[in-house]
Design a protein around this motif. Structure first.
Motif, PDB file in Angstrom:
ATOM      1  N   ALA A 165      -3.609  -9.858 -12.690  1.00 38.17           N
ATOM      2  CA  ALA A 165      -4.068  -8.714 -11.900  1.00 38.17           C
ATOM      3  C   ALA A 165      -4.368  -9.114 -10.463  1.00 38.17           C
ATOM      4  N   VAL A 166      -5.010 -10.275 -10.256  1.00 38.71           N
ATOM      5  CA  VAL A 166      -5.348 -10.718  -8.902  1.00 38.71           C
ATOM      6  C   VAL A 166      -4.083 -10.981  -8.098  1.00 38.71           C
ATOM      7  N   ARG A 167      -3.174 -11.766  -8.667  1.00 36.20           N
ATOM      8  CA  ARG A 167      -1.949 -12.116  -7.925  1.00 36.20           C
ATOM      9  C   ARG A 167      -1.095 -10.881  -7.657  1.00 36.20           C
ATOM     10  N   ALA A 168      -1.003  -9.988  -8.627  1.00 42.38           N
ATOM     11  CA  ALA A 168      -0.202  -8.772  -8.433  1.00 42.38           C
ATOM     12  C   ALA A 168      -0.852  -7.844  -7.414  1.00 42.38           C
ATOM     13  N   SER A 169      -2.176  -7.777  -7.402  1.00 40.22           N
ATOM     14  CA  SER A 169      -2.878  -6.926  -6.427  1.00 40.22           C
ATOM     15  C   SER A 169      -2.648  -7.437  -5.010  1.00 40.22           C
ATOM     16  N   ILE A 170      -2.708  -8.764  -4.837  1.00 38.38           N
ATOM     17  CA  ILE A 170      -2.459  -9.329  -3.506  1.00 38.38           C
ATOM     18  C   ILE A 170      -1.021  -9.052  -3.073  1.00 38.38           C
ATOM     19  N   GLU A 171      -0.082  -9.239  -3.991  1.00 35.66           N
ATOM     20  CA  GLU A 171       1.323  -8.944  -3.677  1.00 35.66           C
ATOM     21  C   GLU A 171       1.509  -7.467  -3.332  1.00 35.66           C
ATOM     22  N   ALA A 172       0.854  -6.582  -4.082  1.00 42.51           N
ATOM     23  CA  ALA A 172       0.959  -5.139  -3.809  1.00 42.51           C
ATOM     24  C   ALA A 172       0.354  -4.796  -2.459  1.00 42.51           C
ATOM     25  N   GLY A 173      -0.746  -5.470  -2.113  1.00 45.71           N
ATOM     26  CA  GLY A 173      -1.368  -5.219  -0.818  1.00 45.71           C
ATOM     27  C   GLY A 173      -0.467  -5.625   0.332  1.00 45.71           C
ATOM     28  N   GLU A 174       0.164  -6.770   0.214  1.00 45.42           N
ATOM     29  CA  GLU A 174       1.075  -7.219   1.275  1.00 45.42           C
ATOM     30  C   GLU A 174       2.280  -6.283   1.377  1.00 45.42           C
ATOM     31  N   GLU A 175       2.781  -5.816   0.247  1.00 49.50           N
ATOM     32  CA  GLU A 175       3.897  -4.863   0.279  1.00 49.50           C
ATOM     33  C   GLU A 175       3.493  -3.574   0.972  1.00 49.50           C
ATOM     34  N   ALA A 176       2.263  -3.110   0.703  1.00 53.11           N
ATOM     35  CA  ALA A 176       1.790  -1.873   1.330  1.00 53.11           C
ATOM     36  C   ALA A 176       1.657  -2.046   2.837  1.00 53.11           C
ATOM     37  N   LEU A 177       1.142  -3.180   3.291  1.00 51.40           N
ATOM     38  CA  LEU A 177       1.029  -3.415   4.728  1.00 51.40           C
ATOM     39  C   LEU A 177       2.400  -3.465   5.387  1.00 51.40           C
ATOM     40  N   ALA A 178       3.362  -4.016   4.687  1.00 60.38           N
ATOM     41  CA  ALA A 178       4.708  -4.152   5.254  1.00 60.38           C
ATOM     42  C   ALA A 178       5.369  -2.808   5.512  1.00 60.38           C
ATOM     43  N   VAL A 179       4.967  -1.791   4.771  1.00 61.80           N
ATOM     44  CA  VAL A 179       5.568  -0.467   4.950  1.00 61.80           C
ATOM     45  C   VAL A 179       4.606   0.507   5.635  1.00 61.80           C
ATOM     46  N   GLY A 180       3.562  -0.012   6.294  1.00 63.83           N
ATOM     47  CA  GLY A 180       2.651   0.847   7.045  1.00 63.83           C
ATOM     48  C   GLY A 180       1.679   1.622   6.195  1.00 63.83           C
ATOM     49  N   GLY A 181       1.186   0.985   5.124  1.00 66.78           N
ATOM     50  CA  GLY A 181       0.191   1.641   4.268  1.00 66.78           C
ATOM     51  C   GLY A 181      -1.102   0.848   4.194  1.00 66.78           C
ATOM     52  N   PRO A 182      -1.867   0.766   5.284  1.00 64.29           N
ATOM     53  CA  PRO A 182      -3.085  -0.069   5.268  1.00 64.29           C
ATOM     54  C   PRO A 182      -4.142   0.400   4.284  1.00 64.29           C
ATOM     55  N   ALA A 183      -4.253   1.719   4.081  1.00 66.57           N
ATOM     56  CA  ALA A 183      -5.260   2.219   3.140  1.00 66.57           C
ATOM     57  C   ALA A 183      -4.955   1.752   1.728  1.00 66.57           C
ATOM     58  N   GLU A 184      -3.689   1.832   1.346  1.00 66.72           N
ATOM     59  CA  GLU A 184      -3.298   1.386   0.015  1.00 66.72           C
ATOM     60  C   GLU A 184      -3.451  -0.129  -0.110  1.00 66.72           C
ATOM     61  N   ALA A 185      -3.097  -0.855   0.966  1.00 62.99           N
ATOM     62  CA  ALA A 185      -3.258  -2.312   0.953  1.00 62.99           C
ATOM     63  C   ALA A 185      -4.712  -2.696   0.751  1.00 62.99           C
ATOM     64  N   ALA A 186      -5.599  -2.024   1.459  1.00 65.10           N
ATOM     65  CA  ALA A 186      -7.028  -2.319   1.338  1.00 65.10           C
ATOM     66  C   ALA A 186      -7.508  -2.110  -0.095  1.00 65.10           C
ATOM     67  N   THR A 187      -7.019  -1.055  -0.730  1.00 65.37           N
ATOM     68  CA  THR A 187      -7.411  -0.789  -2.117  1.00 65.37           C
ATOM     69  C   THR A 187      -6.994  -1.939  -3.030  1.00 65.37           C
ATOM     70  N   HIS A 188      -5.768  -2.436  -2.850  1.00 64.47           N
ATOM     71  CA  HIS A 188      -5.293  -3.547  -3.681  1.00 64.47           C
ATOM     72  C   HIS A 188      -6.103  -4.816  -3.406  1.00 64.47           C
ATOM     73  N   PHE A 189      -6.375  -5.096  -2.141  1.00 63.23           N
ATOM     74  CA  PHE A 189      -7.142  -6.299  -1.814  1.00 63.23           C
ATOM     75  C   PHE A 189      -8.566  -6.207  -2.358  1.00 63.23           C
ATOM     76  N   LEU A 190      -9.156  -5.023  -2.267  1.00 64.38           N
ATOM     77  CA  LEU A 190     -10.510  -4.843  -2.816  1.00 64.38           C
ATOM     78  C   LEU A 190     -10.526  -5.058  -4.321  1.00 64.38           C
ATOM     79  N   ASP A 191      -9.489  -4.576  -4.996  1.00 66.13           N
ATOM     80  CA  ASP A 191      -9.400  -4.802  -6.443  1.00 66.13           C
ATOM     81  C   ASP A 191      -9.339  -6.297  -6.739  1.00 66.13           C
ATOM     82  N   ALA A 192      -8.544  -7.014  -5.964  1.00 71.68           N
ATOM     83  CA  ALA A 192      -8.414  -8.456  -6.187  1.00 71.68           C
ATOM     84  C   ALA A 192      -9.741  -9.170  -5.942  1.00 71.68           C
TER      85      ALA A 192
END
Length: 972
Positions: A392-419
């Motif tokens: 879950a931690v590694r996938a959340s970090i990966e999901a956060g980086e993917e979200a930032l790459a496509v201009g989704g900082p709010a979604e990225a923050a959610t994934h990083f907070l989960d991690a």
């Protein structure tokens, strides 16, 4: 908590008009286009509410309305149940008509409601109902009723109708009765492939004179209107978005969600209603539906196949059953989703805890092993709910980086907070994940999405978790990030002290880290300590350029631009150059900062047109980078609205700040709402007390929110001449803002001046003792404004046209109070001169609302000074602007001054001259002749003569009696 309900019909005007038009329900007696209507729609979509409104329309048009309801009696259906109800209604309301028809058709008596209760009788032989007789009898009953008035027959919930009722409806559809219109409602989502009504509806639609209307979901705007009707208290945009998204336009769902005490789960009553859909499914289909609920909003066929233990044909059969039962929908893209998202939530909530964990683990296995295609976000969600923390931690970090790459900082923050949460609660640390690096990355995403206070909390939490000794580099980097975040929010903490500590910790660290800390330290010093800030910034710039830190050098150029424009150019040229440099380097955040500060500079200089253009450019560029709610463009939006407000473009400003459906961070949502209320309440004078009360809860989130909302309250108090209220609000604003900003912030000058205006407005109605007591408050307010002026005296850059406008206005309002309160009153020349100066300063800045307000007050002063011609011209200018703005308080103030054309004079009103009317108003307020003379700039003897004339004309023996007579005759 029970669900809320409203009797209002919202979002169904078009459907109601269609029904009334098709059935000919008009007061004018328009011919019907059809004789029967089928009203279809999902459960809870509002069919009954529409039928109630149709009933009301029919009654208004002198129709008679009779209704019957089908009930869900499972296999124990009662034949003709809705028609028994209709018969009973006719027998109650038209007993003579019912008796006549029953005499002609005795078999109809078997349908009477009282004859259908359980008894020892059996309906056999000649007592059994003959269907043909019943059909004819009921048709004759409706025909007899229609002889007196047109009849609307309503049959609700036909999806529960028994076979006899369906056949009766077929008879009525095929054999129209003159003067009778028929409406039948049913749940479209209940008509699975084998439902008996499905075939019947198809047959009915082929009949002439039968039409169908399908009620779809409410539009998003109508959902918001319904929420406001159910919950008048102001909701946050996040709350609105949640309800709009989850209810999917279904009014019943909306009412349940609004009324529920929110726990994150579907309200119990709503869940019970939704889960009924599963009762008619076989066990295999229910298993697949549960699996889909675990998958999320939608799931691909391939992922279901990988997770399910069913064979291909068995899985496909179960999915077919679920789709036919209107539980799932299938898309052409090969995915499945619940017909209603809330149904999926209800199914998921109904799972046993162990069942959930097991099913999520199956998804983790399928996604992790590559047996199905999925996203990192999907894997993170399933791993988290399966309690597989490393994945879950590694996938959340990966999901956060993917979200930032496509201009989704709010979604990225959610994934990083989960991690981060998973790391903090893990029993063992993850060797390949650095929590400090993750915390800084999370803070960056939070700031980019506009959630700066949350970023501060994350960084503080990670700092607290560091060991007391060692970890200087980690601590220094976290402090650098914290100081940078503190610069972007209103806080009592010192960004400068935090940045200085970071510099010391990183003094011997890598050049990149030290240069970043120096950059933040320079920014924290700002224009208040320009020389020191410039020296620190240049030190950082030299370090960055020496070590080829290109991106950091670009950011430093942006900071230096505001402190030391290149080649002695204007500050605006420096900011523009910095923005262009950042754009060429592809660094969107420094570019947005430079553009924002450029817009602020133009606004401070009074160049509103250029400021508006730059603010729009800032917002446009933020959209390209997916940073719409990052601090600089988000604040640029409200400053753009402020500039538009000054230009009198109030509707544009309002629309700009209407972020419905955009889900901004809470801090900006309430900041925008506060300025909207400043427009609506402060300038236009609309009463919205509940909105102001709700805003009070958010004053502390941002100083400008408190200033805008408090300003609206003060302006309302000024319009109502409520000086005590204005002063109390002023003190509340100061108490909130001073700890966030500093004691002598510029807006304090404006707020203090407005409160002085409130005391001036109240003075004519105050006694001498009250005016004397008010003097101490006015002196304090003037002293507050004076200290603001003294504080900014050394800073020439702060003396822009808006500042000068309020300095002039402060002087004018104080003289006006002294004049109206008769406390060391000024001469008429001094008063007029001060208000002319205030008008000139307002015109120089170009603030349309303030120009109008100043001219209203100037017109009153000119009128009192005897210059009626100039007063009339000035009042006309103010009135024209007030009408354009929709500023009712200004128009009311002009009317109170006597600046509006007087109504047609009555005999009583005509006996007094304009000057006598002015003096009479002051006499009624208890003023002495001396006080009246000073206020009107005439001698006491002249006042005495006018008072004598007034007493004579009103046939009054005293001043008190004259006031009473004047009130009785409507002269006051």
């Amino acid at each position: 908590m029970p669900a809320l309900r409203t009797t209002d019909l919202i979002g169904r005007d078009a459907e109601l008009e269609h029904l009334t038009a098709q059935l000919g329900i008009r007061a004018s007696g328009a011919a019907p286009a059809v004789r029967a209507m089928l009203l279809a729609g999902d459960a809870g979509v509002g069919k009954t509410r529409v039928l109630m409104a149709l009933r009301d329309r029919a009654i208004e048009a002198d129709w008679r309305v009779v209704a019957g309801h089908c009930l869900d009696l499972a296999d124990s259906s009662l034949p003709y149940l809705p028609f028994s109800e209709i018969l009973g209604r006719v027998m109650t309301e038209l007993p003579d008509v019912a008796a006549r028809v029953l005499e002609q058709h005795p078999t109809l008596a078997r349908l009477q409601p009282g004859r259908r209760i359980r008894s020892s009788e059996t309906a056999s032989g000649d007592q059994a109902l003959d269907r043909g007789n019943v059909y004819d009898a009921f048709g004759d009953l409706l025909s007899a009723v229609a002889e007196r008035a047109p009849v609307l027959v309503v049959v609700e919930d036909a999806h529960w109708a028994d076979e006899s009722t369906r056949d009766m409806l077929s008879f009525l559809f095929s054999r129209p009765v003159p003067g009778v219109a028929l409406v039948v409602s049913y749940r479209a989502d209940d008509l699975h492939r084998r439902h008996p009504l499905r075939r019947q509806v198809a047959e009915w639609m082929r009949m002439r004179g039968v039409d169908r209307l399908h009620l779809g979901p409410l539009a998003d705007d109508d959902v918001r209107r319904l929420v406001r009707a159910l919950q008048p208290a102001t909701l946050s945009e996040a709350e609105y978005v949640s309800i709009v998204d989850r209810a999917e336009g279904n009014p019943f769902f909306i009412e349940e969600l609004v009324g529920a005490s929110w726990s994150g789960q579907v309200p119990g009553e709503l869940a019970d209603v939704l889960l009924v859909h599963l009762d008619r499914l076989d066990e295999t289909t229910r298993r697949v539906v549960r699996l889909v609920s675990v998958a999320g909003r939608q799931v691909s066929h391939g992922l279901l196949a990988a997770v399910s233990d069913l064979g291909p044909e068995e899985l496909e059969g179960a999915l077919r059953n679920a789709v036919d039962a209107h539980v799932l929908t299938a898309s052409r893209g090969g995915t499945y989703a619940f017909r209603h998202a809330l149904l999926g939530e209800a199914v998921y909530d109904d799972l046993l805890p162990g069942e959930r964990v097991r099913l999520h683990a199956d998804f983790v296995s399928a996604l992790g092993e590559g047996r199905a295609v999925g996203t990192a976000a999907e894997l993170a969600q399933h791993a988290r709910r399966a309690d597989d923390r490393p994945v879950a931690v590694r996938a959340s970090i990966e999901a956060g980086e993917e979200a930032l790459a496509v201009g989704g900082p709010a979604e990225a923050a959610t994934h990083f907070l989960d991690a981060l949460e998973l790391i903090d609660t893990a029993r063992e640390p993850l060797a390949d994940v650095d929590p400090s690096v993750l915390a800084r990355r999370c803070a960056e995403a939070l700031i980019a999405s506009g959630r700066v206070p949350k970023a501060v909390k994350v960084l503080r939490s990670r700092l607290a978790a560091l060991p007391a000794e060692g970890a200087d580099l980690d601590r220094g980097q976290l402090l650098t990030a914290l100081a940078s975040a503190l610069l972007l929010t209103d806080t009592t903490d010192s960004p400068h002290e935090t940045a200085a500590e970071a510099v010391e910790l990183l003094r011997n660290g890598p050049p990149k880290l030290l240069a970043r800390a120096l950059l933040v330290k320079a920014q924290s010093l700002g224009s208040w300590h320009a020389d020191e800030a410039r020296a620190v910034a240049l030190q950082a710039l030299e370090l960055a350029e020496r070590n080829d830190l290109t991106s950091l050098a670009v950011e430093l150029h942006t900071t230096v631009a505001g402190l030391d424009p290149a080649g002695g150019a204007s500050p605006s040229a420096g900011w523009r150059s910095a923005a262009e440099r950042a754009r060429r380097a592809g660094l969107i955040e420094p570019e947005l900062r430079a553009l924002y500060l450029l817009g602020r500079l133009h606004q401070d200089e009074g160049d509103l047109d250029t400021a508006i253009a730059v603010y729009r450019e800032t917002i446009q560029r933020s959209e390209v980078g997916g940073l719409v709610w990052s601090p600089y463009p988000a604040e640029a939006r409200v400053l753009l609205a402020v500039a538009l407000t000054h230009q009198g473009r109030l509707d544009e400003a309002w629309q700009l700040l209407d972020v419905s459906g955009q889900n901004p961070p809470m801090i900006y949502e309430w900041l925008y709402f506060a300025h909207q209320m400043l427009i609506l309440i402060g300038i236009r004078g609309e009463p919205k007390p509940r909105a102001l009360e709700r805003l009070r809860d958010y004053w502390g989130t941002d100083g400008l929110t408190a200033i805008s909302a408090g300003g609206a309250e003060i302006m309302r108090a000024v319009a109502e001449c409520d000086a005590a209220r204005a002063l109390a609000v002023y003190d509340d604003v100061i108490e909130i803002v001073v700890p966030l900003w500093h004691e002598w912030f510029q807006a304090r000058l404006r707020l203090a001046t407005l409160v002085v205006a409130a005391f001036a407005g109240a003075a004519p109605r105050q006694s001498a003792e009250e005016r004397e007591a008010a003097a101490a408050h006015v002196d304090r307010l003037m002293a507050d404004g004076g200290r603001v002026i003294d504080f900014y005296a050394p800073y020439d850059g702060s003396h822009g046209p808006e500042y000068r406008m309020w300095v002039a206005r402060r002087t004018a309002e104080h003289l006006r109070w002294r004049w109206l309160a008769q406390v060391d009153p000024p001469s008429s020349d001094d008063l007029v001169t001060a208000w002319r100066a205030a008008e000139e300063a307002a015109v120089a800045y170009g603030s349309v609302p303030e120009i109008a307000q100043t001219r209203v007050r100037l017109a009153g002063v000119l009128r009192a000074a005897g210059d009626t011609a100039a007063a009339r011209v000035t009042a006309d200018q103010a009135r024209e602007a007030a009408h354009a703005l929709g500023a009712q308080p200004l128009l009311a103030e002009l009317t109170a001054q006597g600046s509006m054309p007087a109504p047609t004079a009555t005999v009583d009103a005509a006996v007094l001259t304009p000057r006598e009317a002015e003096i009479l108003a002051l006499v009624a307020e208890g003023r002495t002749n001396g006080e009246i003379g000073k206020q009107l700039f005439i001698s006491t003897k002249t006042v005495s003569v006018h008072v004598s004339n007034i007493l004579a004309k009103l046939d009054a023996a005293s001043r008190t009696e004259a006031a009473a007579v004047a009130r009785r005759r409507g002269l006051l």
